[in-house]
Design an enzyme around this catalytic site. Structure first.
Site, mmCIF file in Angstrom:
data_model
loop_
_atom_site.group_PDB
_atom_site.id
_atom_site.type_symbol
_atom_site.label_atom_id
_atom_site.label_comp_id
_atom_site.label_asym_id
_atom_site.label_seq_id
_atom_site.Cartn_x
_atom_site.Cartn_y
_atom_site.Cartn_z
ATOM 1 N N GLN A 118 0.860 -1.182 0.000
ATOM 2 C CA GLN A 118 0.000 0.000 0.000
ATOM 3 C C GLN A 118 0.895 1.230 0.000
ATOM 4 O O GLN A 118 1.609 1.478 0.970
ATOM 5 C CB GLN A 118 -0.850 -0.073 1.270
ATOM 6 N N SER A 154 4.935 -1.246 3.653
ATOM 7 C CA SER A 154 5.179 -2.576 4.221
ATOM 8 C C SER A 154 5.249 -3.631 3.123
ATOM 9 O O SER A 154 4.396 -3.656 2.230
ATOM 10 C CB SER A 154 4.055 -2.955 5.191
ATOM 11 N N GLU A 235 -9.454 -1.231 8.799
ATOM 12 C CA GLU A 235 -8.256 -1.341 9.619
ATOM 13 C C GLU A 235 -8.617 -1.364 11.096
ATOM 14 O O GLU A 235 -8.011 -2.077 11.897
ATOM 15 C CB GLU A 235 -7.338 -0.147 9.332
#
Lengths: 365, 262
Positions: A118, A154, A235
């Site tokens: 992302q 990440s 999230e």
């Protein structure tokens, strides 16, 4: 399938299938283990529950994914941070990608065949994400040409695809669009970041005139900010539940490791975790009943980050010297990683700004 | 009770508590059917009545009813209640006692050590009361920072104060989640009162600071709520006592109970 029934059958299945990780705790091994666990759970269908049929799922409530993640975290089968990434990536694809693209791509991620990343934060845009300056320009053929730099991405070095935010219009929220970019596109360079906890899971991503086909635009031009905001509820529901489950397992480990019997400190660590868990349960109930999650999830975020840091502070206090001197590095790594809990995903200060402005209605600063 | 009836009851209770306290409020609550509510819908009545006691700053002797309900003893008595520090108190029903030096309006008097009483329901009820007290303090502080100007700006525009009030709010929201999510388990009740006591004391600290000088005067209402929070925190075990008890349980069991599930 009902939640309790799902949990019971899942536990029975996991009891009978050994997916425990090996002794290598390096990042390569962690990512390989993540893929292995996903593949096994996908083939046995567990990974499909709670996702819509259009993307290869079996349907059912999203809460089943929270239960699955809790079992995975409680058994230490996969690192919870990277396990939870699908919880924001897949809903984004479902909501914003052309249906055929979502149907083609999502199963690759859920089944462990691919990792995705992302690309949001930039060197000049951390808390002020809407100021991002990576640029996407449409050429005559309808493709986009993207140039700029991302950071804190990440698993970028393992990722086959990236959900990328870039500026297609003027300054501010409205000028941002989102793309689904193949990471093997010419012009992309990934450089893992060395971090203080010693695991290179974050990376810098450099984009130098990267061509992105027109059909890889997610939503319409200018939908990027909305996409970024829409993923927060994901999230802050399922992902948080996974993390809270993980932290409970770490409090168990602290007790098992023969910590100093400081009842006050242990009780305080548990109280924080229990509070975060109760709040998260209510949040997920609201979501399951069709509620829209908004600024109130900043409360969940603050409670979780506070609980996480208190837990690892307590571990360092009650296992004196362990973080600093022992060869076995699990407590050291996780203690250091917990320092970031009040920074990533919106800093503690940004969350308090939101609480003051939107929840306490204190007007502008 | 449906949502509309509940809303109506809340309005009635709030109005009643705003005009009466102590034995007068006890009588009004009896007239409103407190005994029946407690028997038929404790899950609605207890959180509502105790939270509103906190929000309005009123008091009543209803904690006795909660404890007696759990012991199964005859109604109307005033059982000895454990207080922090190994002390014992009773909550006089006739309003006669004036033995609580910190919060003299409370008819709380020290008594000789009593027998063991079940505490879960009382702790949960006090948790709701502390939550209401915390919310009352936050409402006072919020109003103040919006109304008062210094340096030509409302206090509410200063981030240092905004973050203090946000911190108080988050603590109270967390405590409400713990109170709401609890089942019948004793440990749930213990953690709920610990969370609520801690949240009320956190709110007291931040709200006191945000209210500055005016919050330190006797003419402003804040001090009543601060003192109420301090006294209620000690009753049936303080946040500190209960947190330590929770930690002892962890050490005994060697594992962290997961008390709520999806």
């Amino acid at each position: 399938m009902r939640t309790a029934e799902f949990r019971r059958e899942l536990r029975a299945w996991l009891d009978g299938h050994d997916l425990a990780p090996g002794d290598d705790h390096g990042l390569d091994a962690q990512v390989a283990q993540l893929a292995r666990v996903r593949r096994a759970l996908w083939e046995a269908d567990w990974m499909r529950y709670g996702w819509p049929r259009e993307v290869g799922g079996l349907g059912g409530p999203g809460v089943l994914r929270a239960v699955l993640g809790e079992e995975v975290a409680s058994r230490d089968l996969a690192e919870p941070g990277i396990w939870s990434m699908v919880e924001v990536l897949v809903p984004t694809l479902i909501d914003y990608a052309p249906p055929a693209l979502a149907a083609e791509m999502v199963p690759r991620l859920l089944s462990g065949r691919e990792q995705w990343c992302q690309g949001f934060s930039e060197p000049g845009s951390g808390s002020d994400l809407a100021s991002l300056s990576t640029r996407a320009v449409r050429d005559n053929g309808g493709d986009w040409v993207v140039s700029g730099q991302k950071v804190w991405t990440s698993l970028a070095q393992y990722a086959a695809r990236c959900v990328l935010l870039a500026r297609t219009g003027g300054p501010g929220h409205d000028g941002i669009s989102a793309f689904f970019v193949d990471m093997d596109s010419p012009g992309i360079t990934v450089r893992p970041l060395r971090t203080m906890h010693g695991v290179d899971e974050f990376a810098e991503v450099f984009l130098d005139e990267v061509r992105v086909p027109g059909e890889r635009l997610l939503g319409a031009p200018g939908d990027g900010w909305k996409l970024a905001m829409d993923l927060l509820p994901h999230e802050r529901s399922t992902c948080f539940w996974h993390r809270i489950a993980h932290l409970h397992s770490r409090l168990d480990r602290l007790l098992a490791d023969g910590c100093e019997p400081d009842a006050g400190a242990l009780g305080a660590a548990w109280l924080d975790l229990h509070t975060a868990r109760c709040r998260s349960a209510l949040t997920q109930r609201a979501l399951a009943e069709g509620g829209r999650l908004g600024p109130e999830t900043s409360v969940d975020k603050i409670l979780l980050a506070t609980a996480e840091q208190r837990l690892f502070d307590t571990a360092r206090d009650l296992l004196p010297g362990t973080v600093e001197l022992t060869d076995e590095g699990a407590w050291r790594t996780e203690y250091l990683y917990s320092r970031a809990a009040t920074i990533y995903g919106g800093t503690a200060e940004i969350q308090r700004n939101i609480a003051a402005r939107r929840l306490l209605d204190l007007g502008k600063e | 009770m449906d949502a509309e009836e509940r809303e109506l009851l809340e309005q009635t209770l709030r109005k009643t508590m705003s005009g009466a306290s102590g034995p007068v409020l006890d009588a009004s609550l009896a007239d409103l059917g407190w005994a029946e509510m407690l028997a038929e819908e404790p899950g609605t009545a207890i959180p509502l009545v105790f939270r509103l006691l906190g929000e309005t700053g009123a008091h009543a002797s209803v904690l006795n009813d909660i404890v007696l309900r759990e012991t199964g003893g005859p109604p109307g008595r005033t059982p000895a209640l454990p207080y922090t520090g190994g002390l014992w108190v009773e909550w006089a029903r006739d309003g006669s006692a004036d033995d609580c030096p910190l919060d003299p309006s409370l008819p709380l008097r020290r008594v000789a050590a009593g027998g063991a009483v079940p505490l879960a329901e009382g702790r949960r009820a006090l948790g709701w009361w502390l939550l209401g007290t915390g919310r009352a303090m936050l409402a006072l502080a919020r109003r103040h920072v919006l109304d008062r100007h210094q340096f030509g700006r409302p206090l509410a525009s200063f981030q240092a104060l905004r973050h203090r009030l946000a911190e108080a709010y988050v603590g109270l929201e967390g405590a409400e989640a713990v109170l709401t999510a609890t089942g019948d388990d004793d440990t749930c009740a213990l953690l709920a009162k610990a969370a609520a006591g801690r949240a009320a004391l956190t709110a007291a600290r931040h709200c006191q600071q945000a209210l500055g000088g005016i919050g330190f005067t006797a003419e402003h209402d804040l001090h009543r709520h601060v003192k109420r929070a301090l006294v209620l925190d000690g009753l049936l075990g303080s946040a500190r006592d209960l947190t330590r008890e929770a930690g002892s349980l962890l050490l005994r069991e060697g594992r962290t109970p997961r008390l709520v599930d999806l």
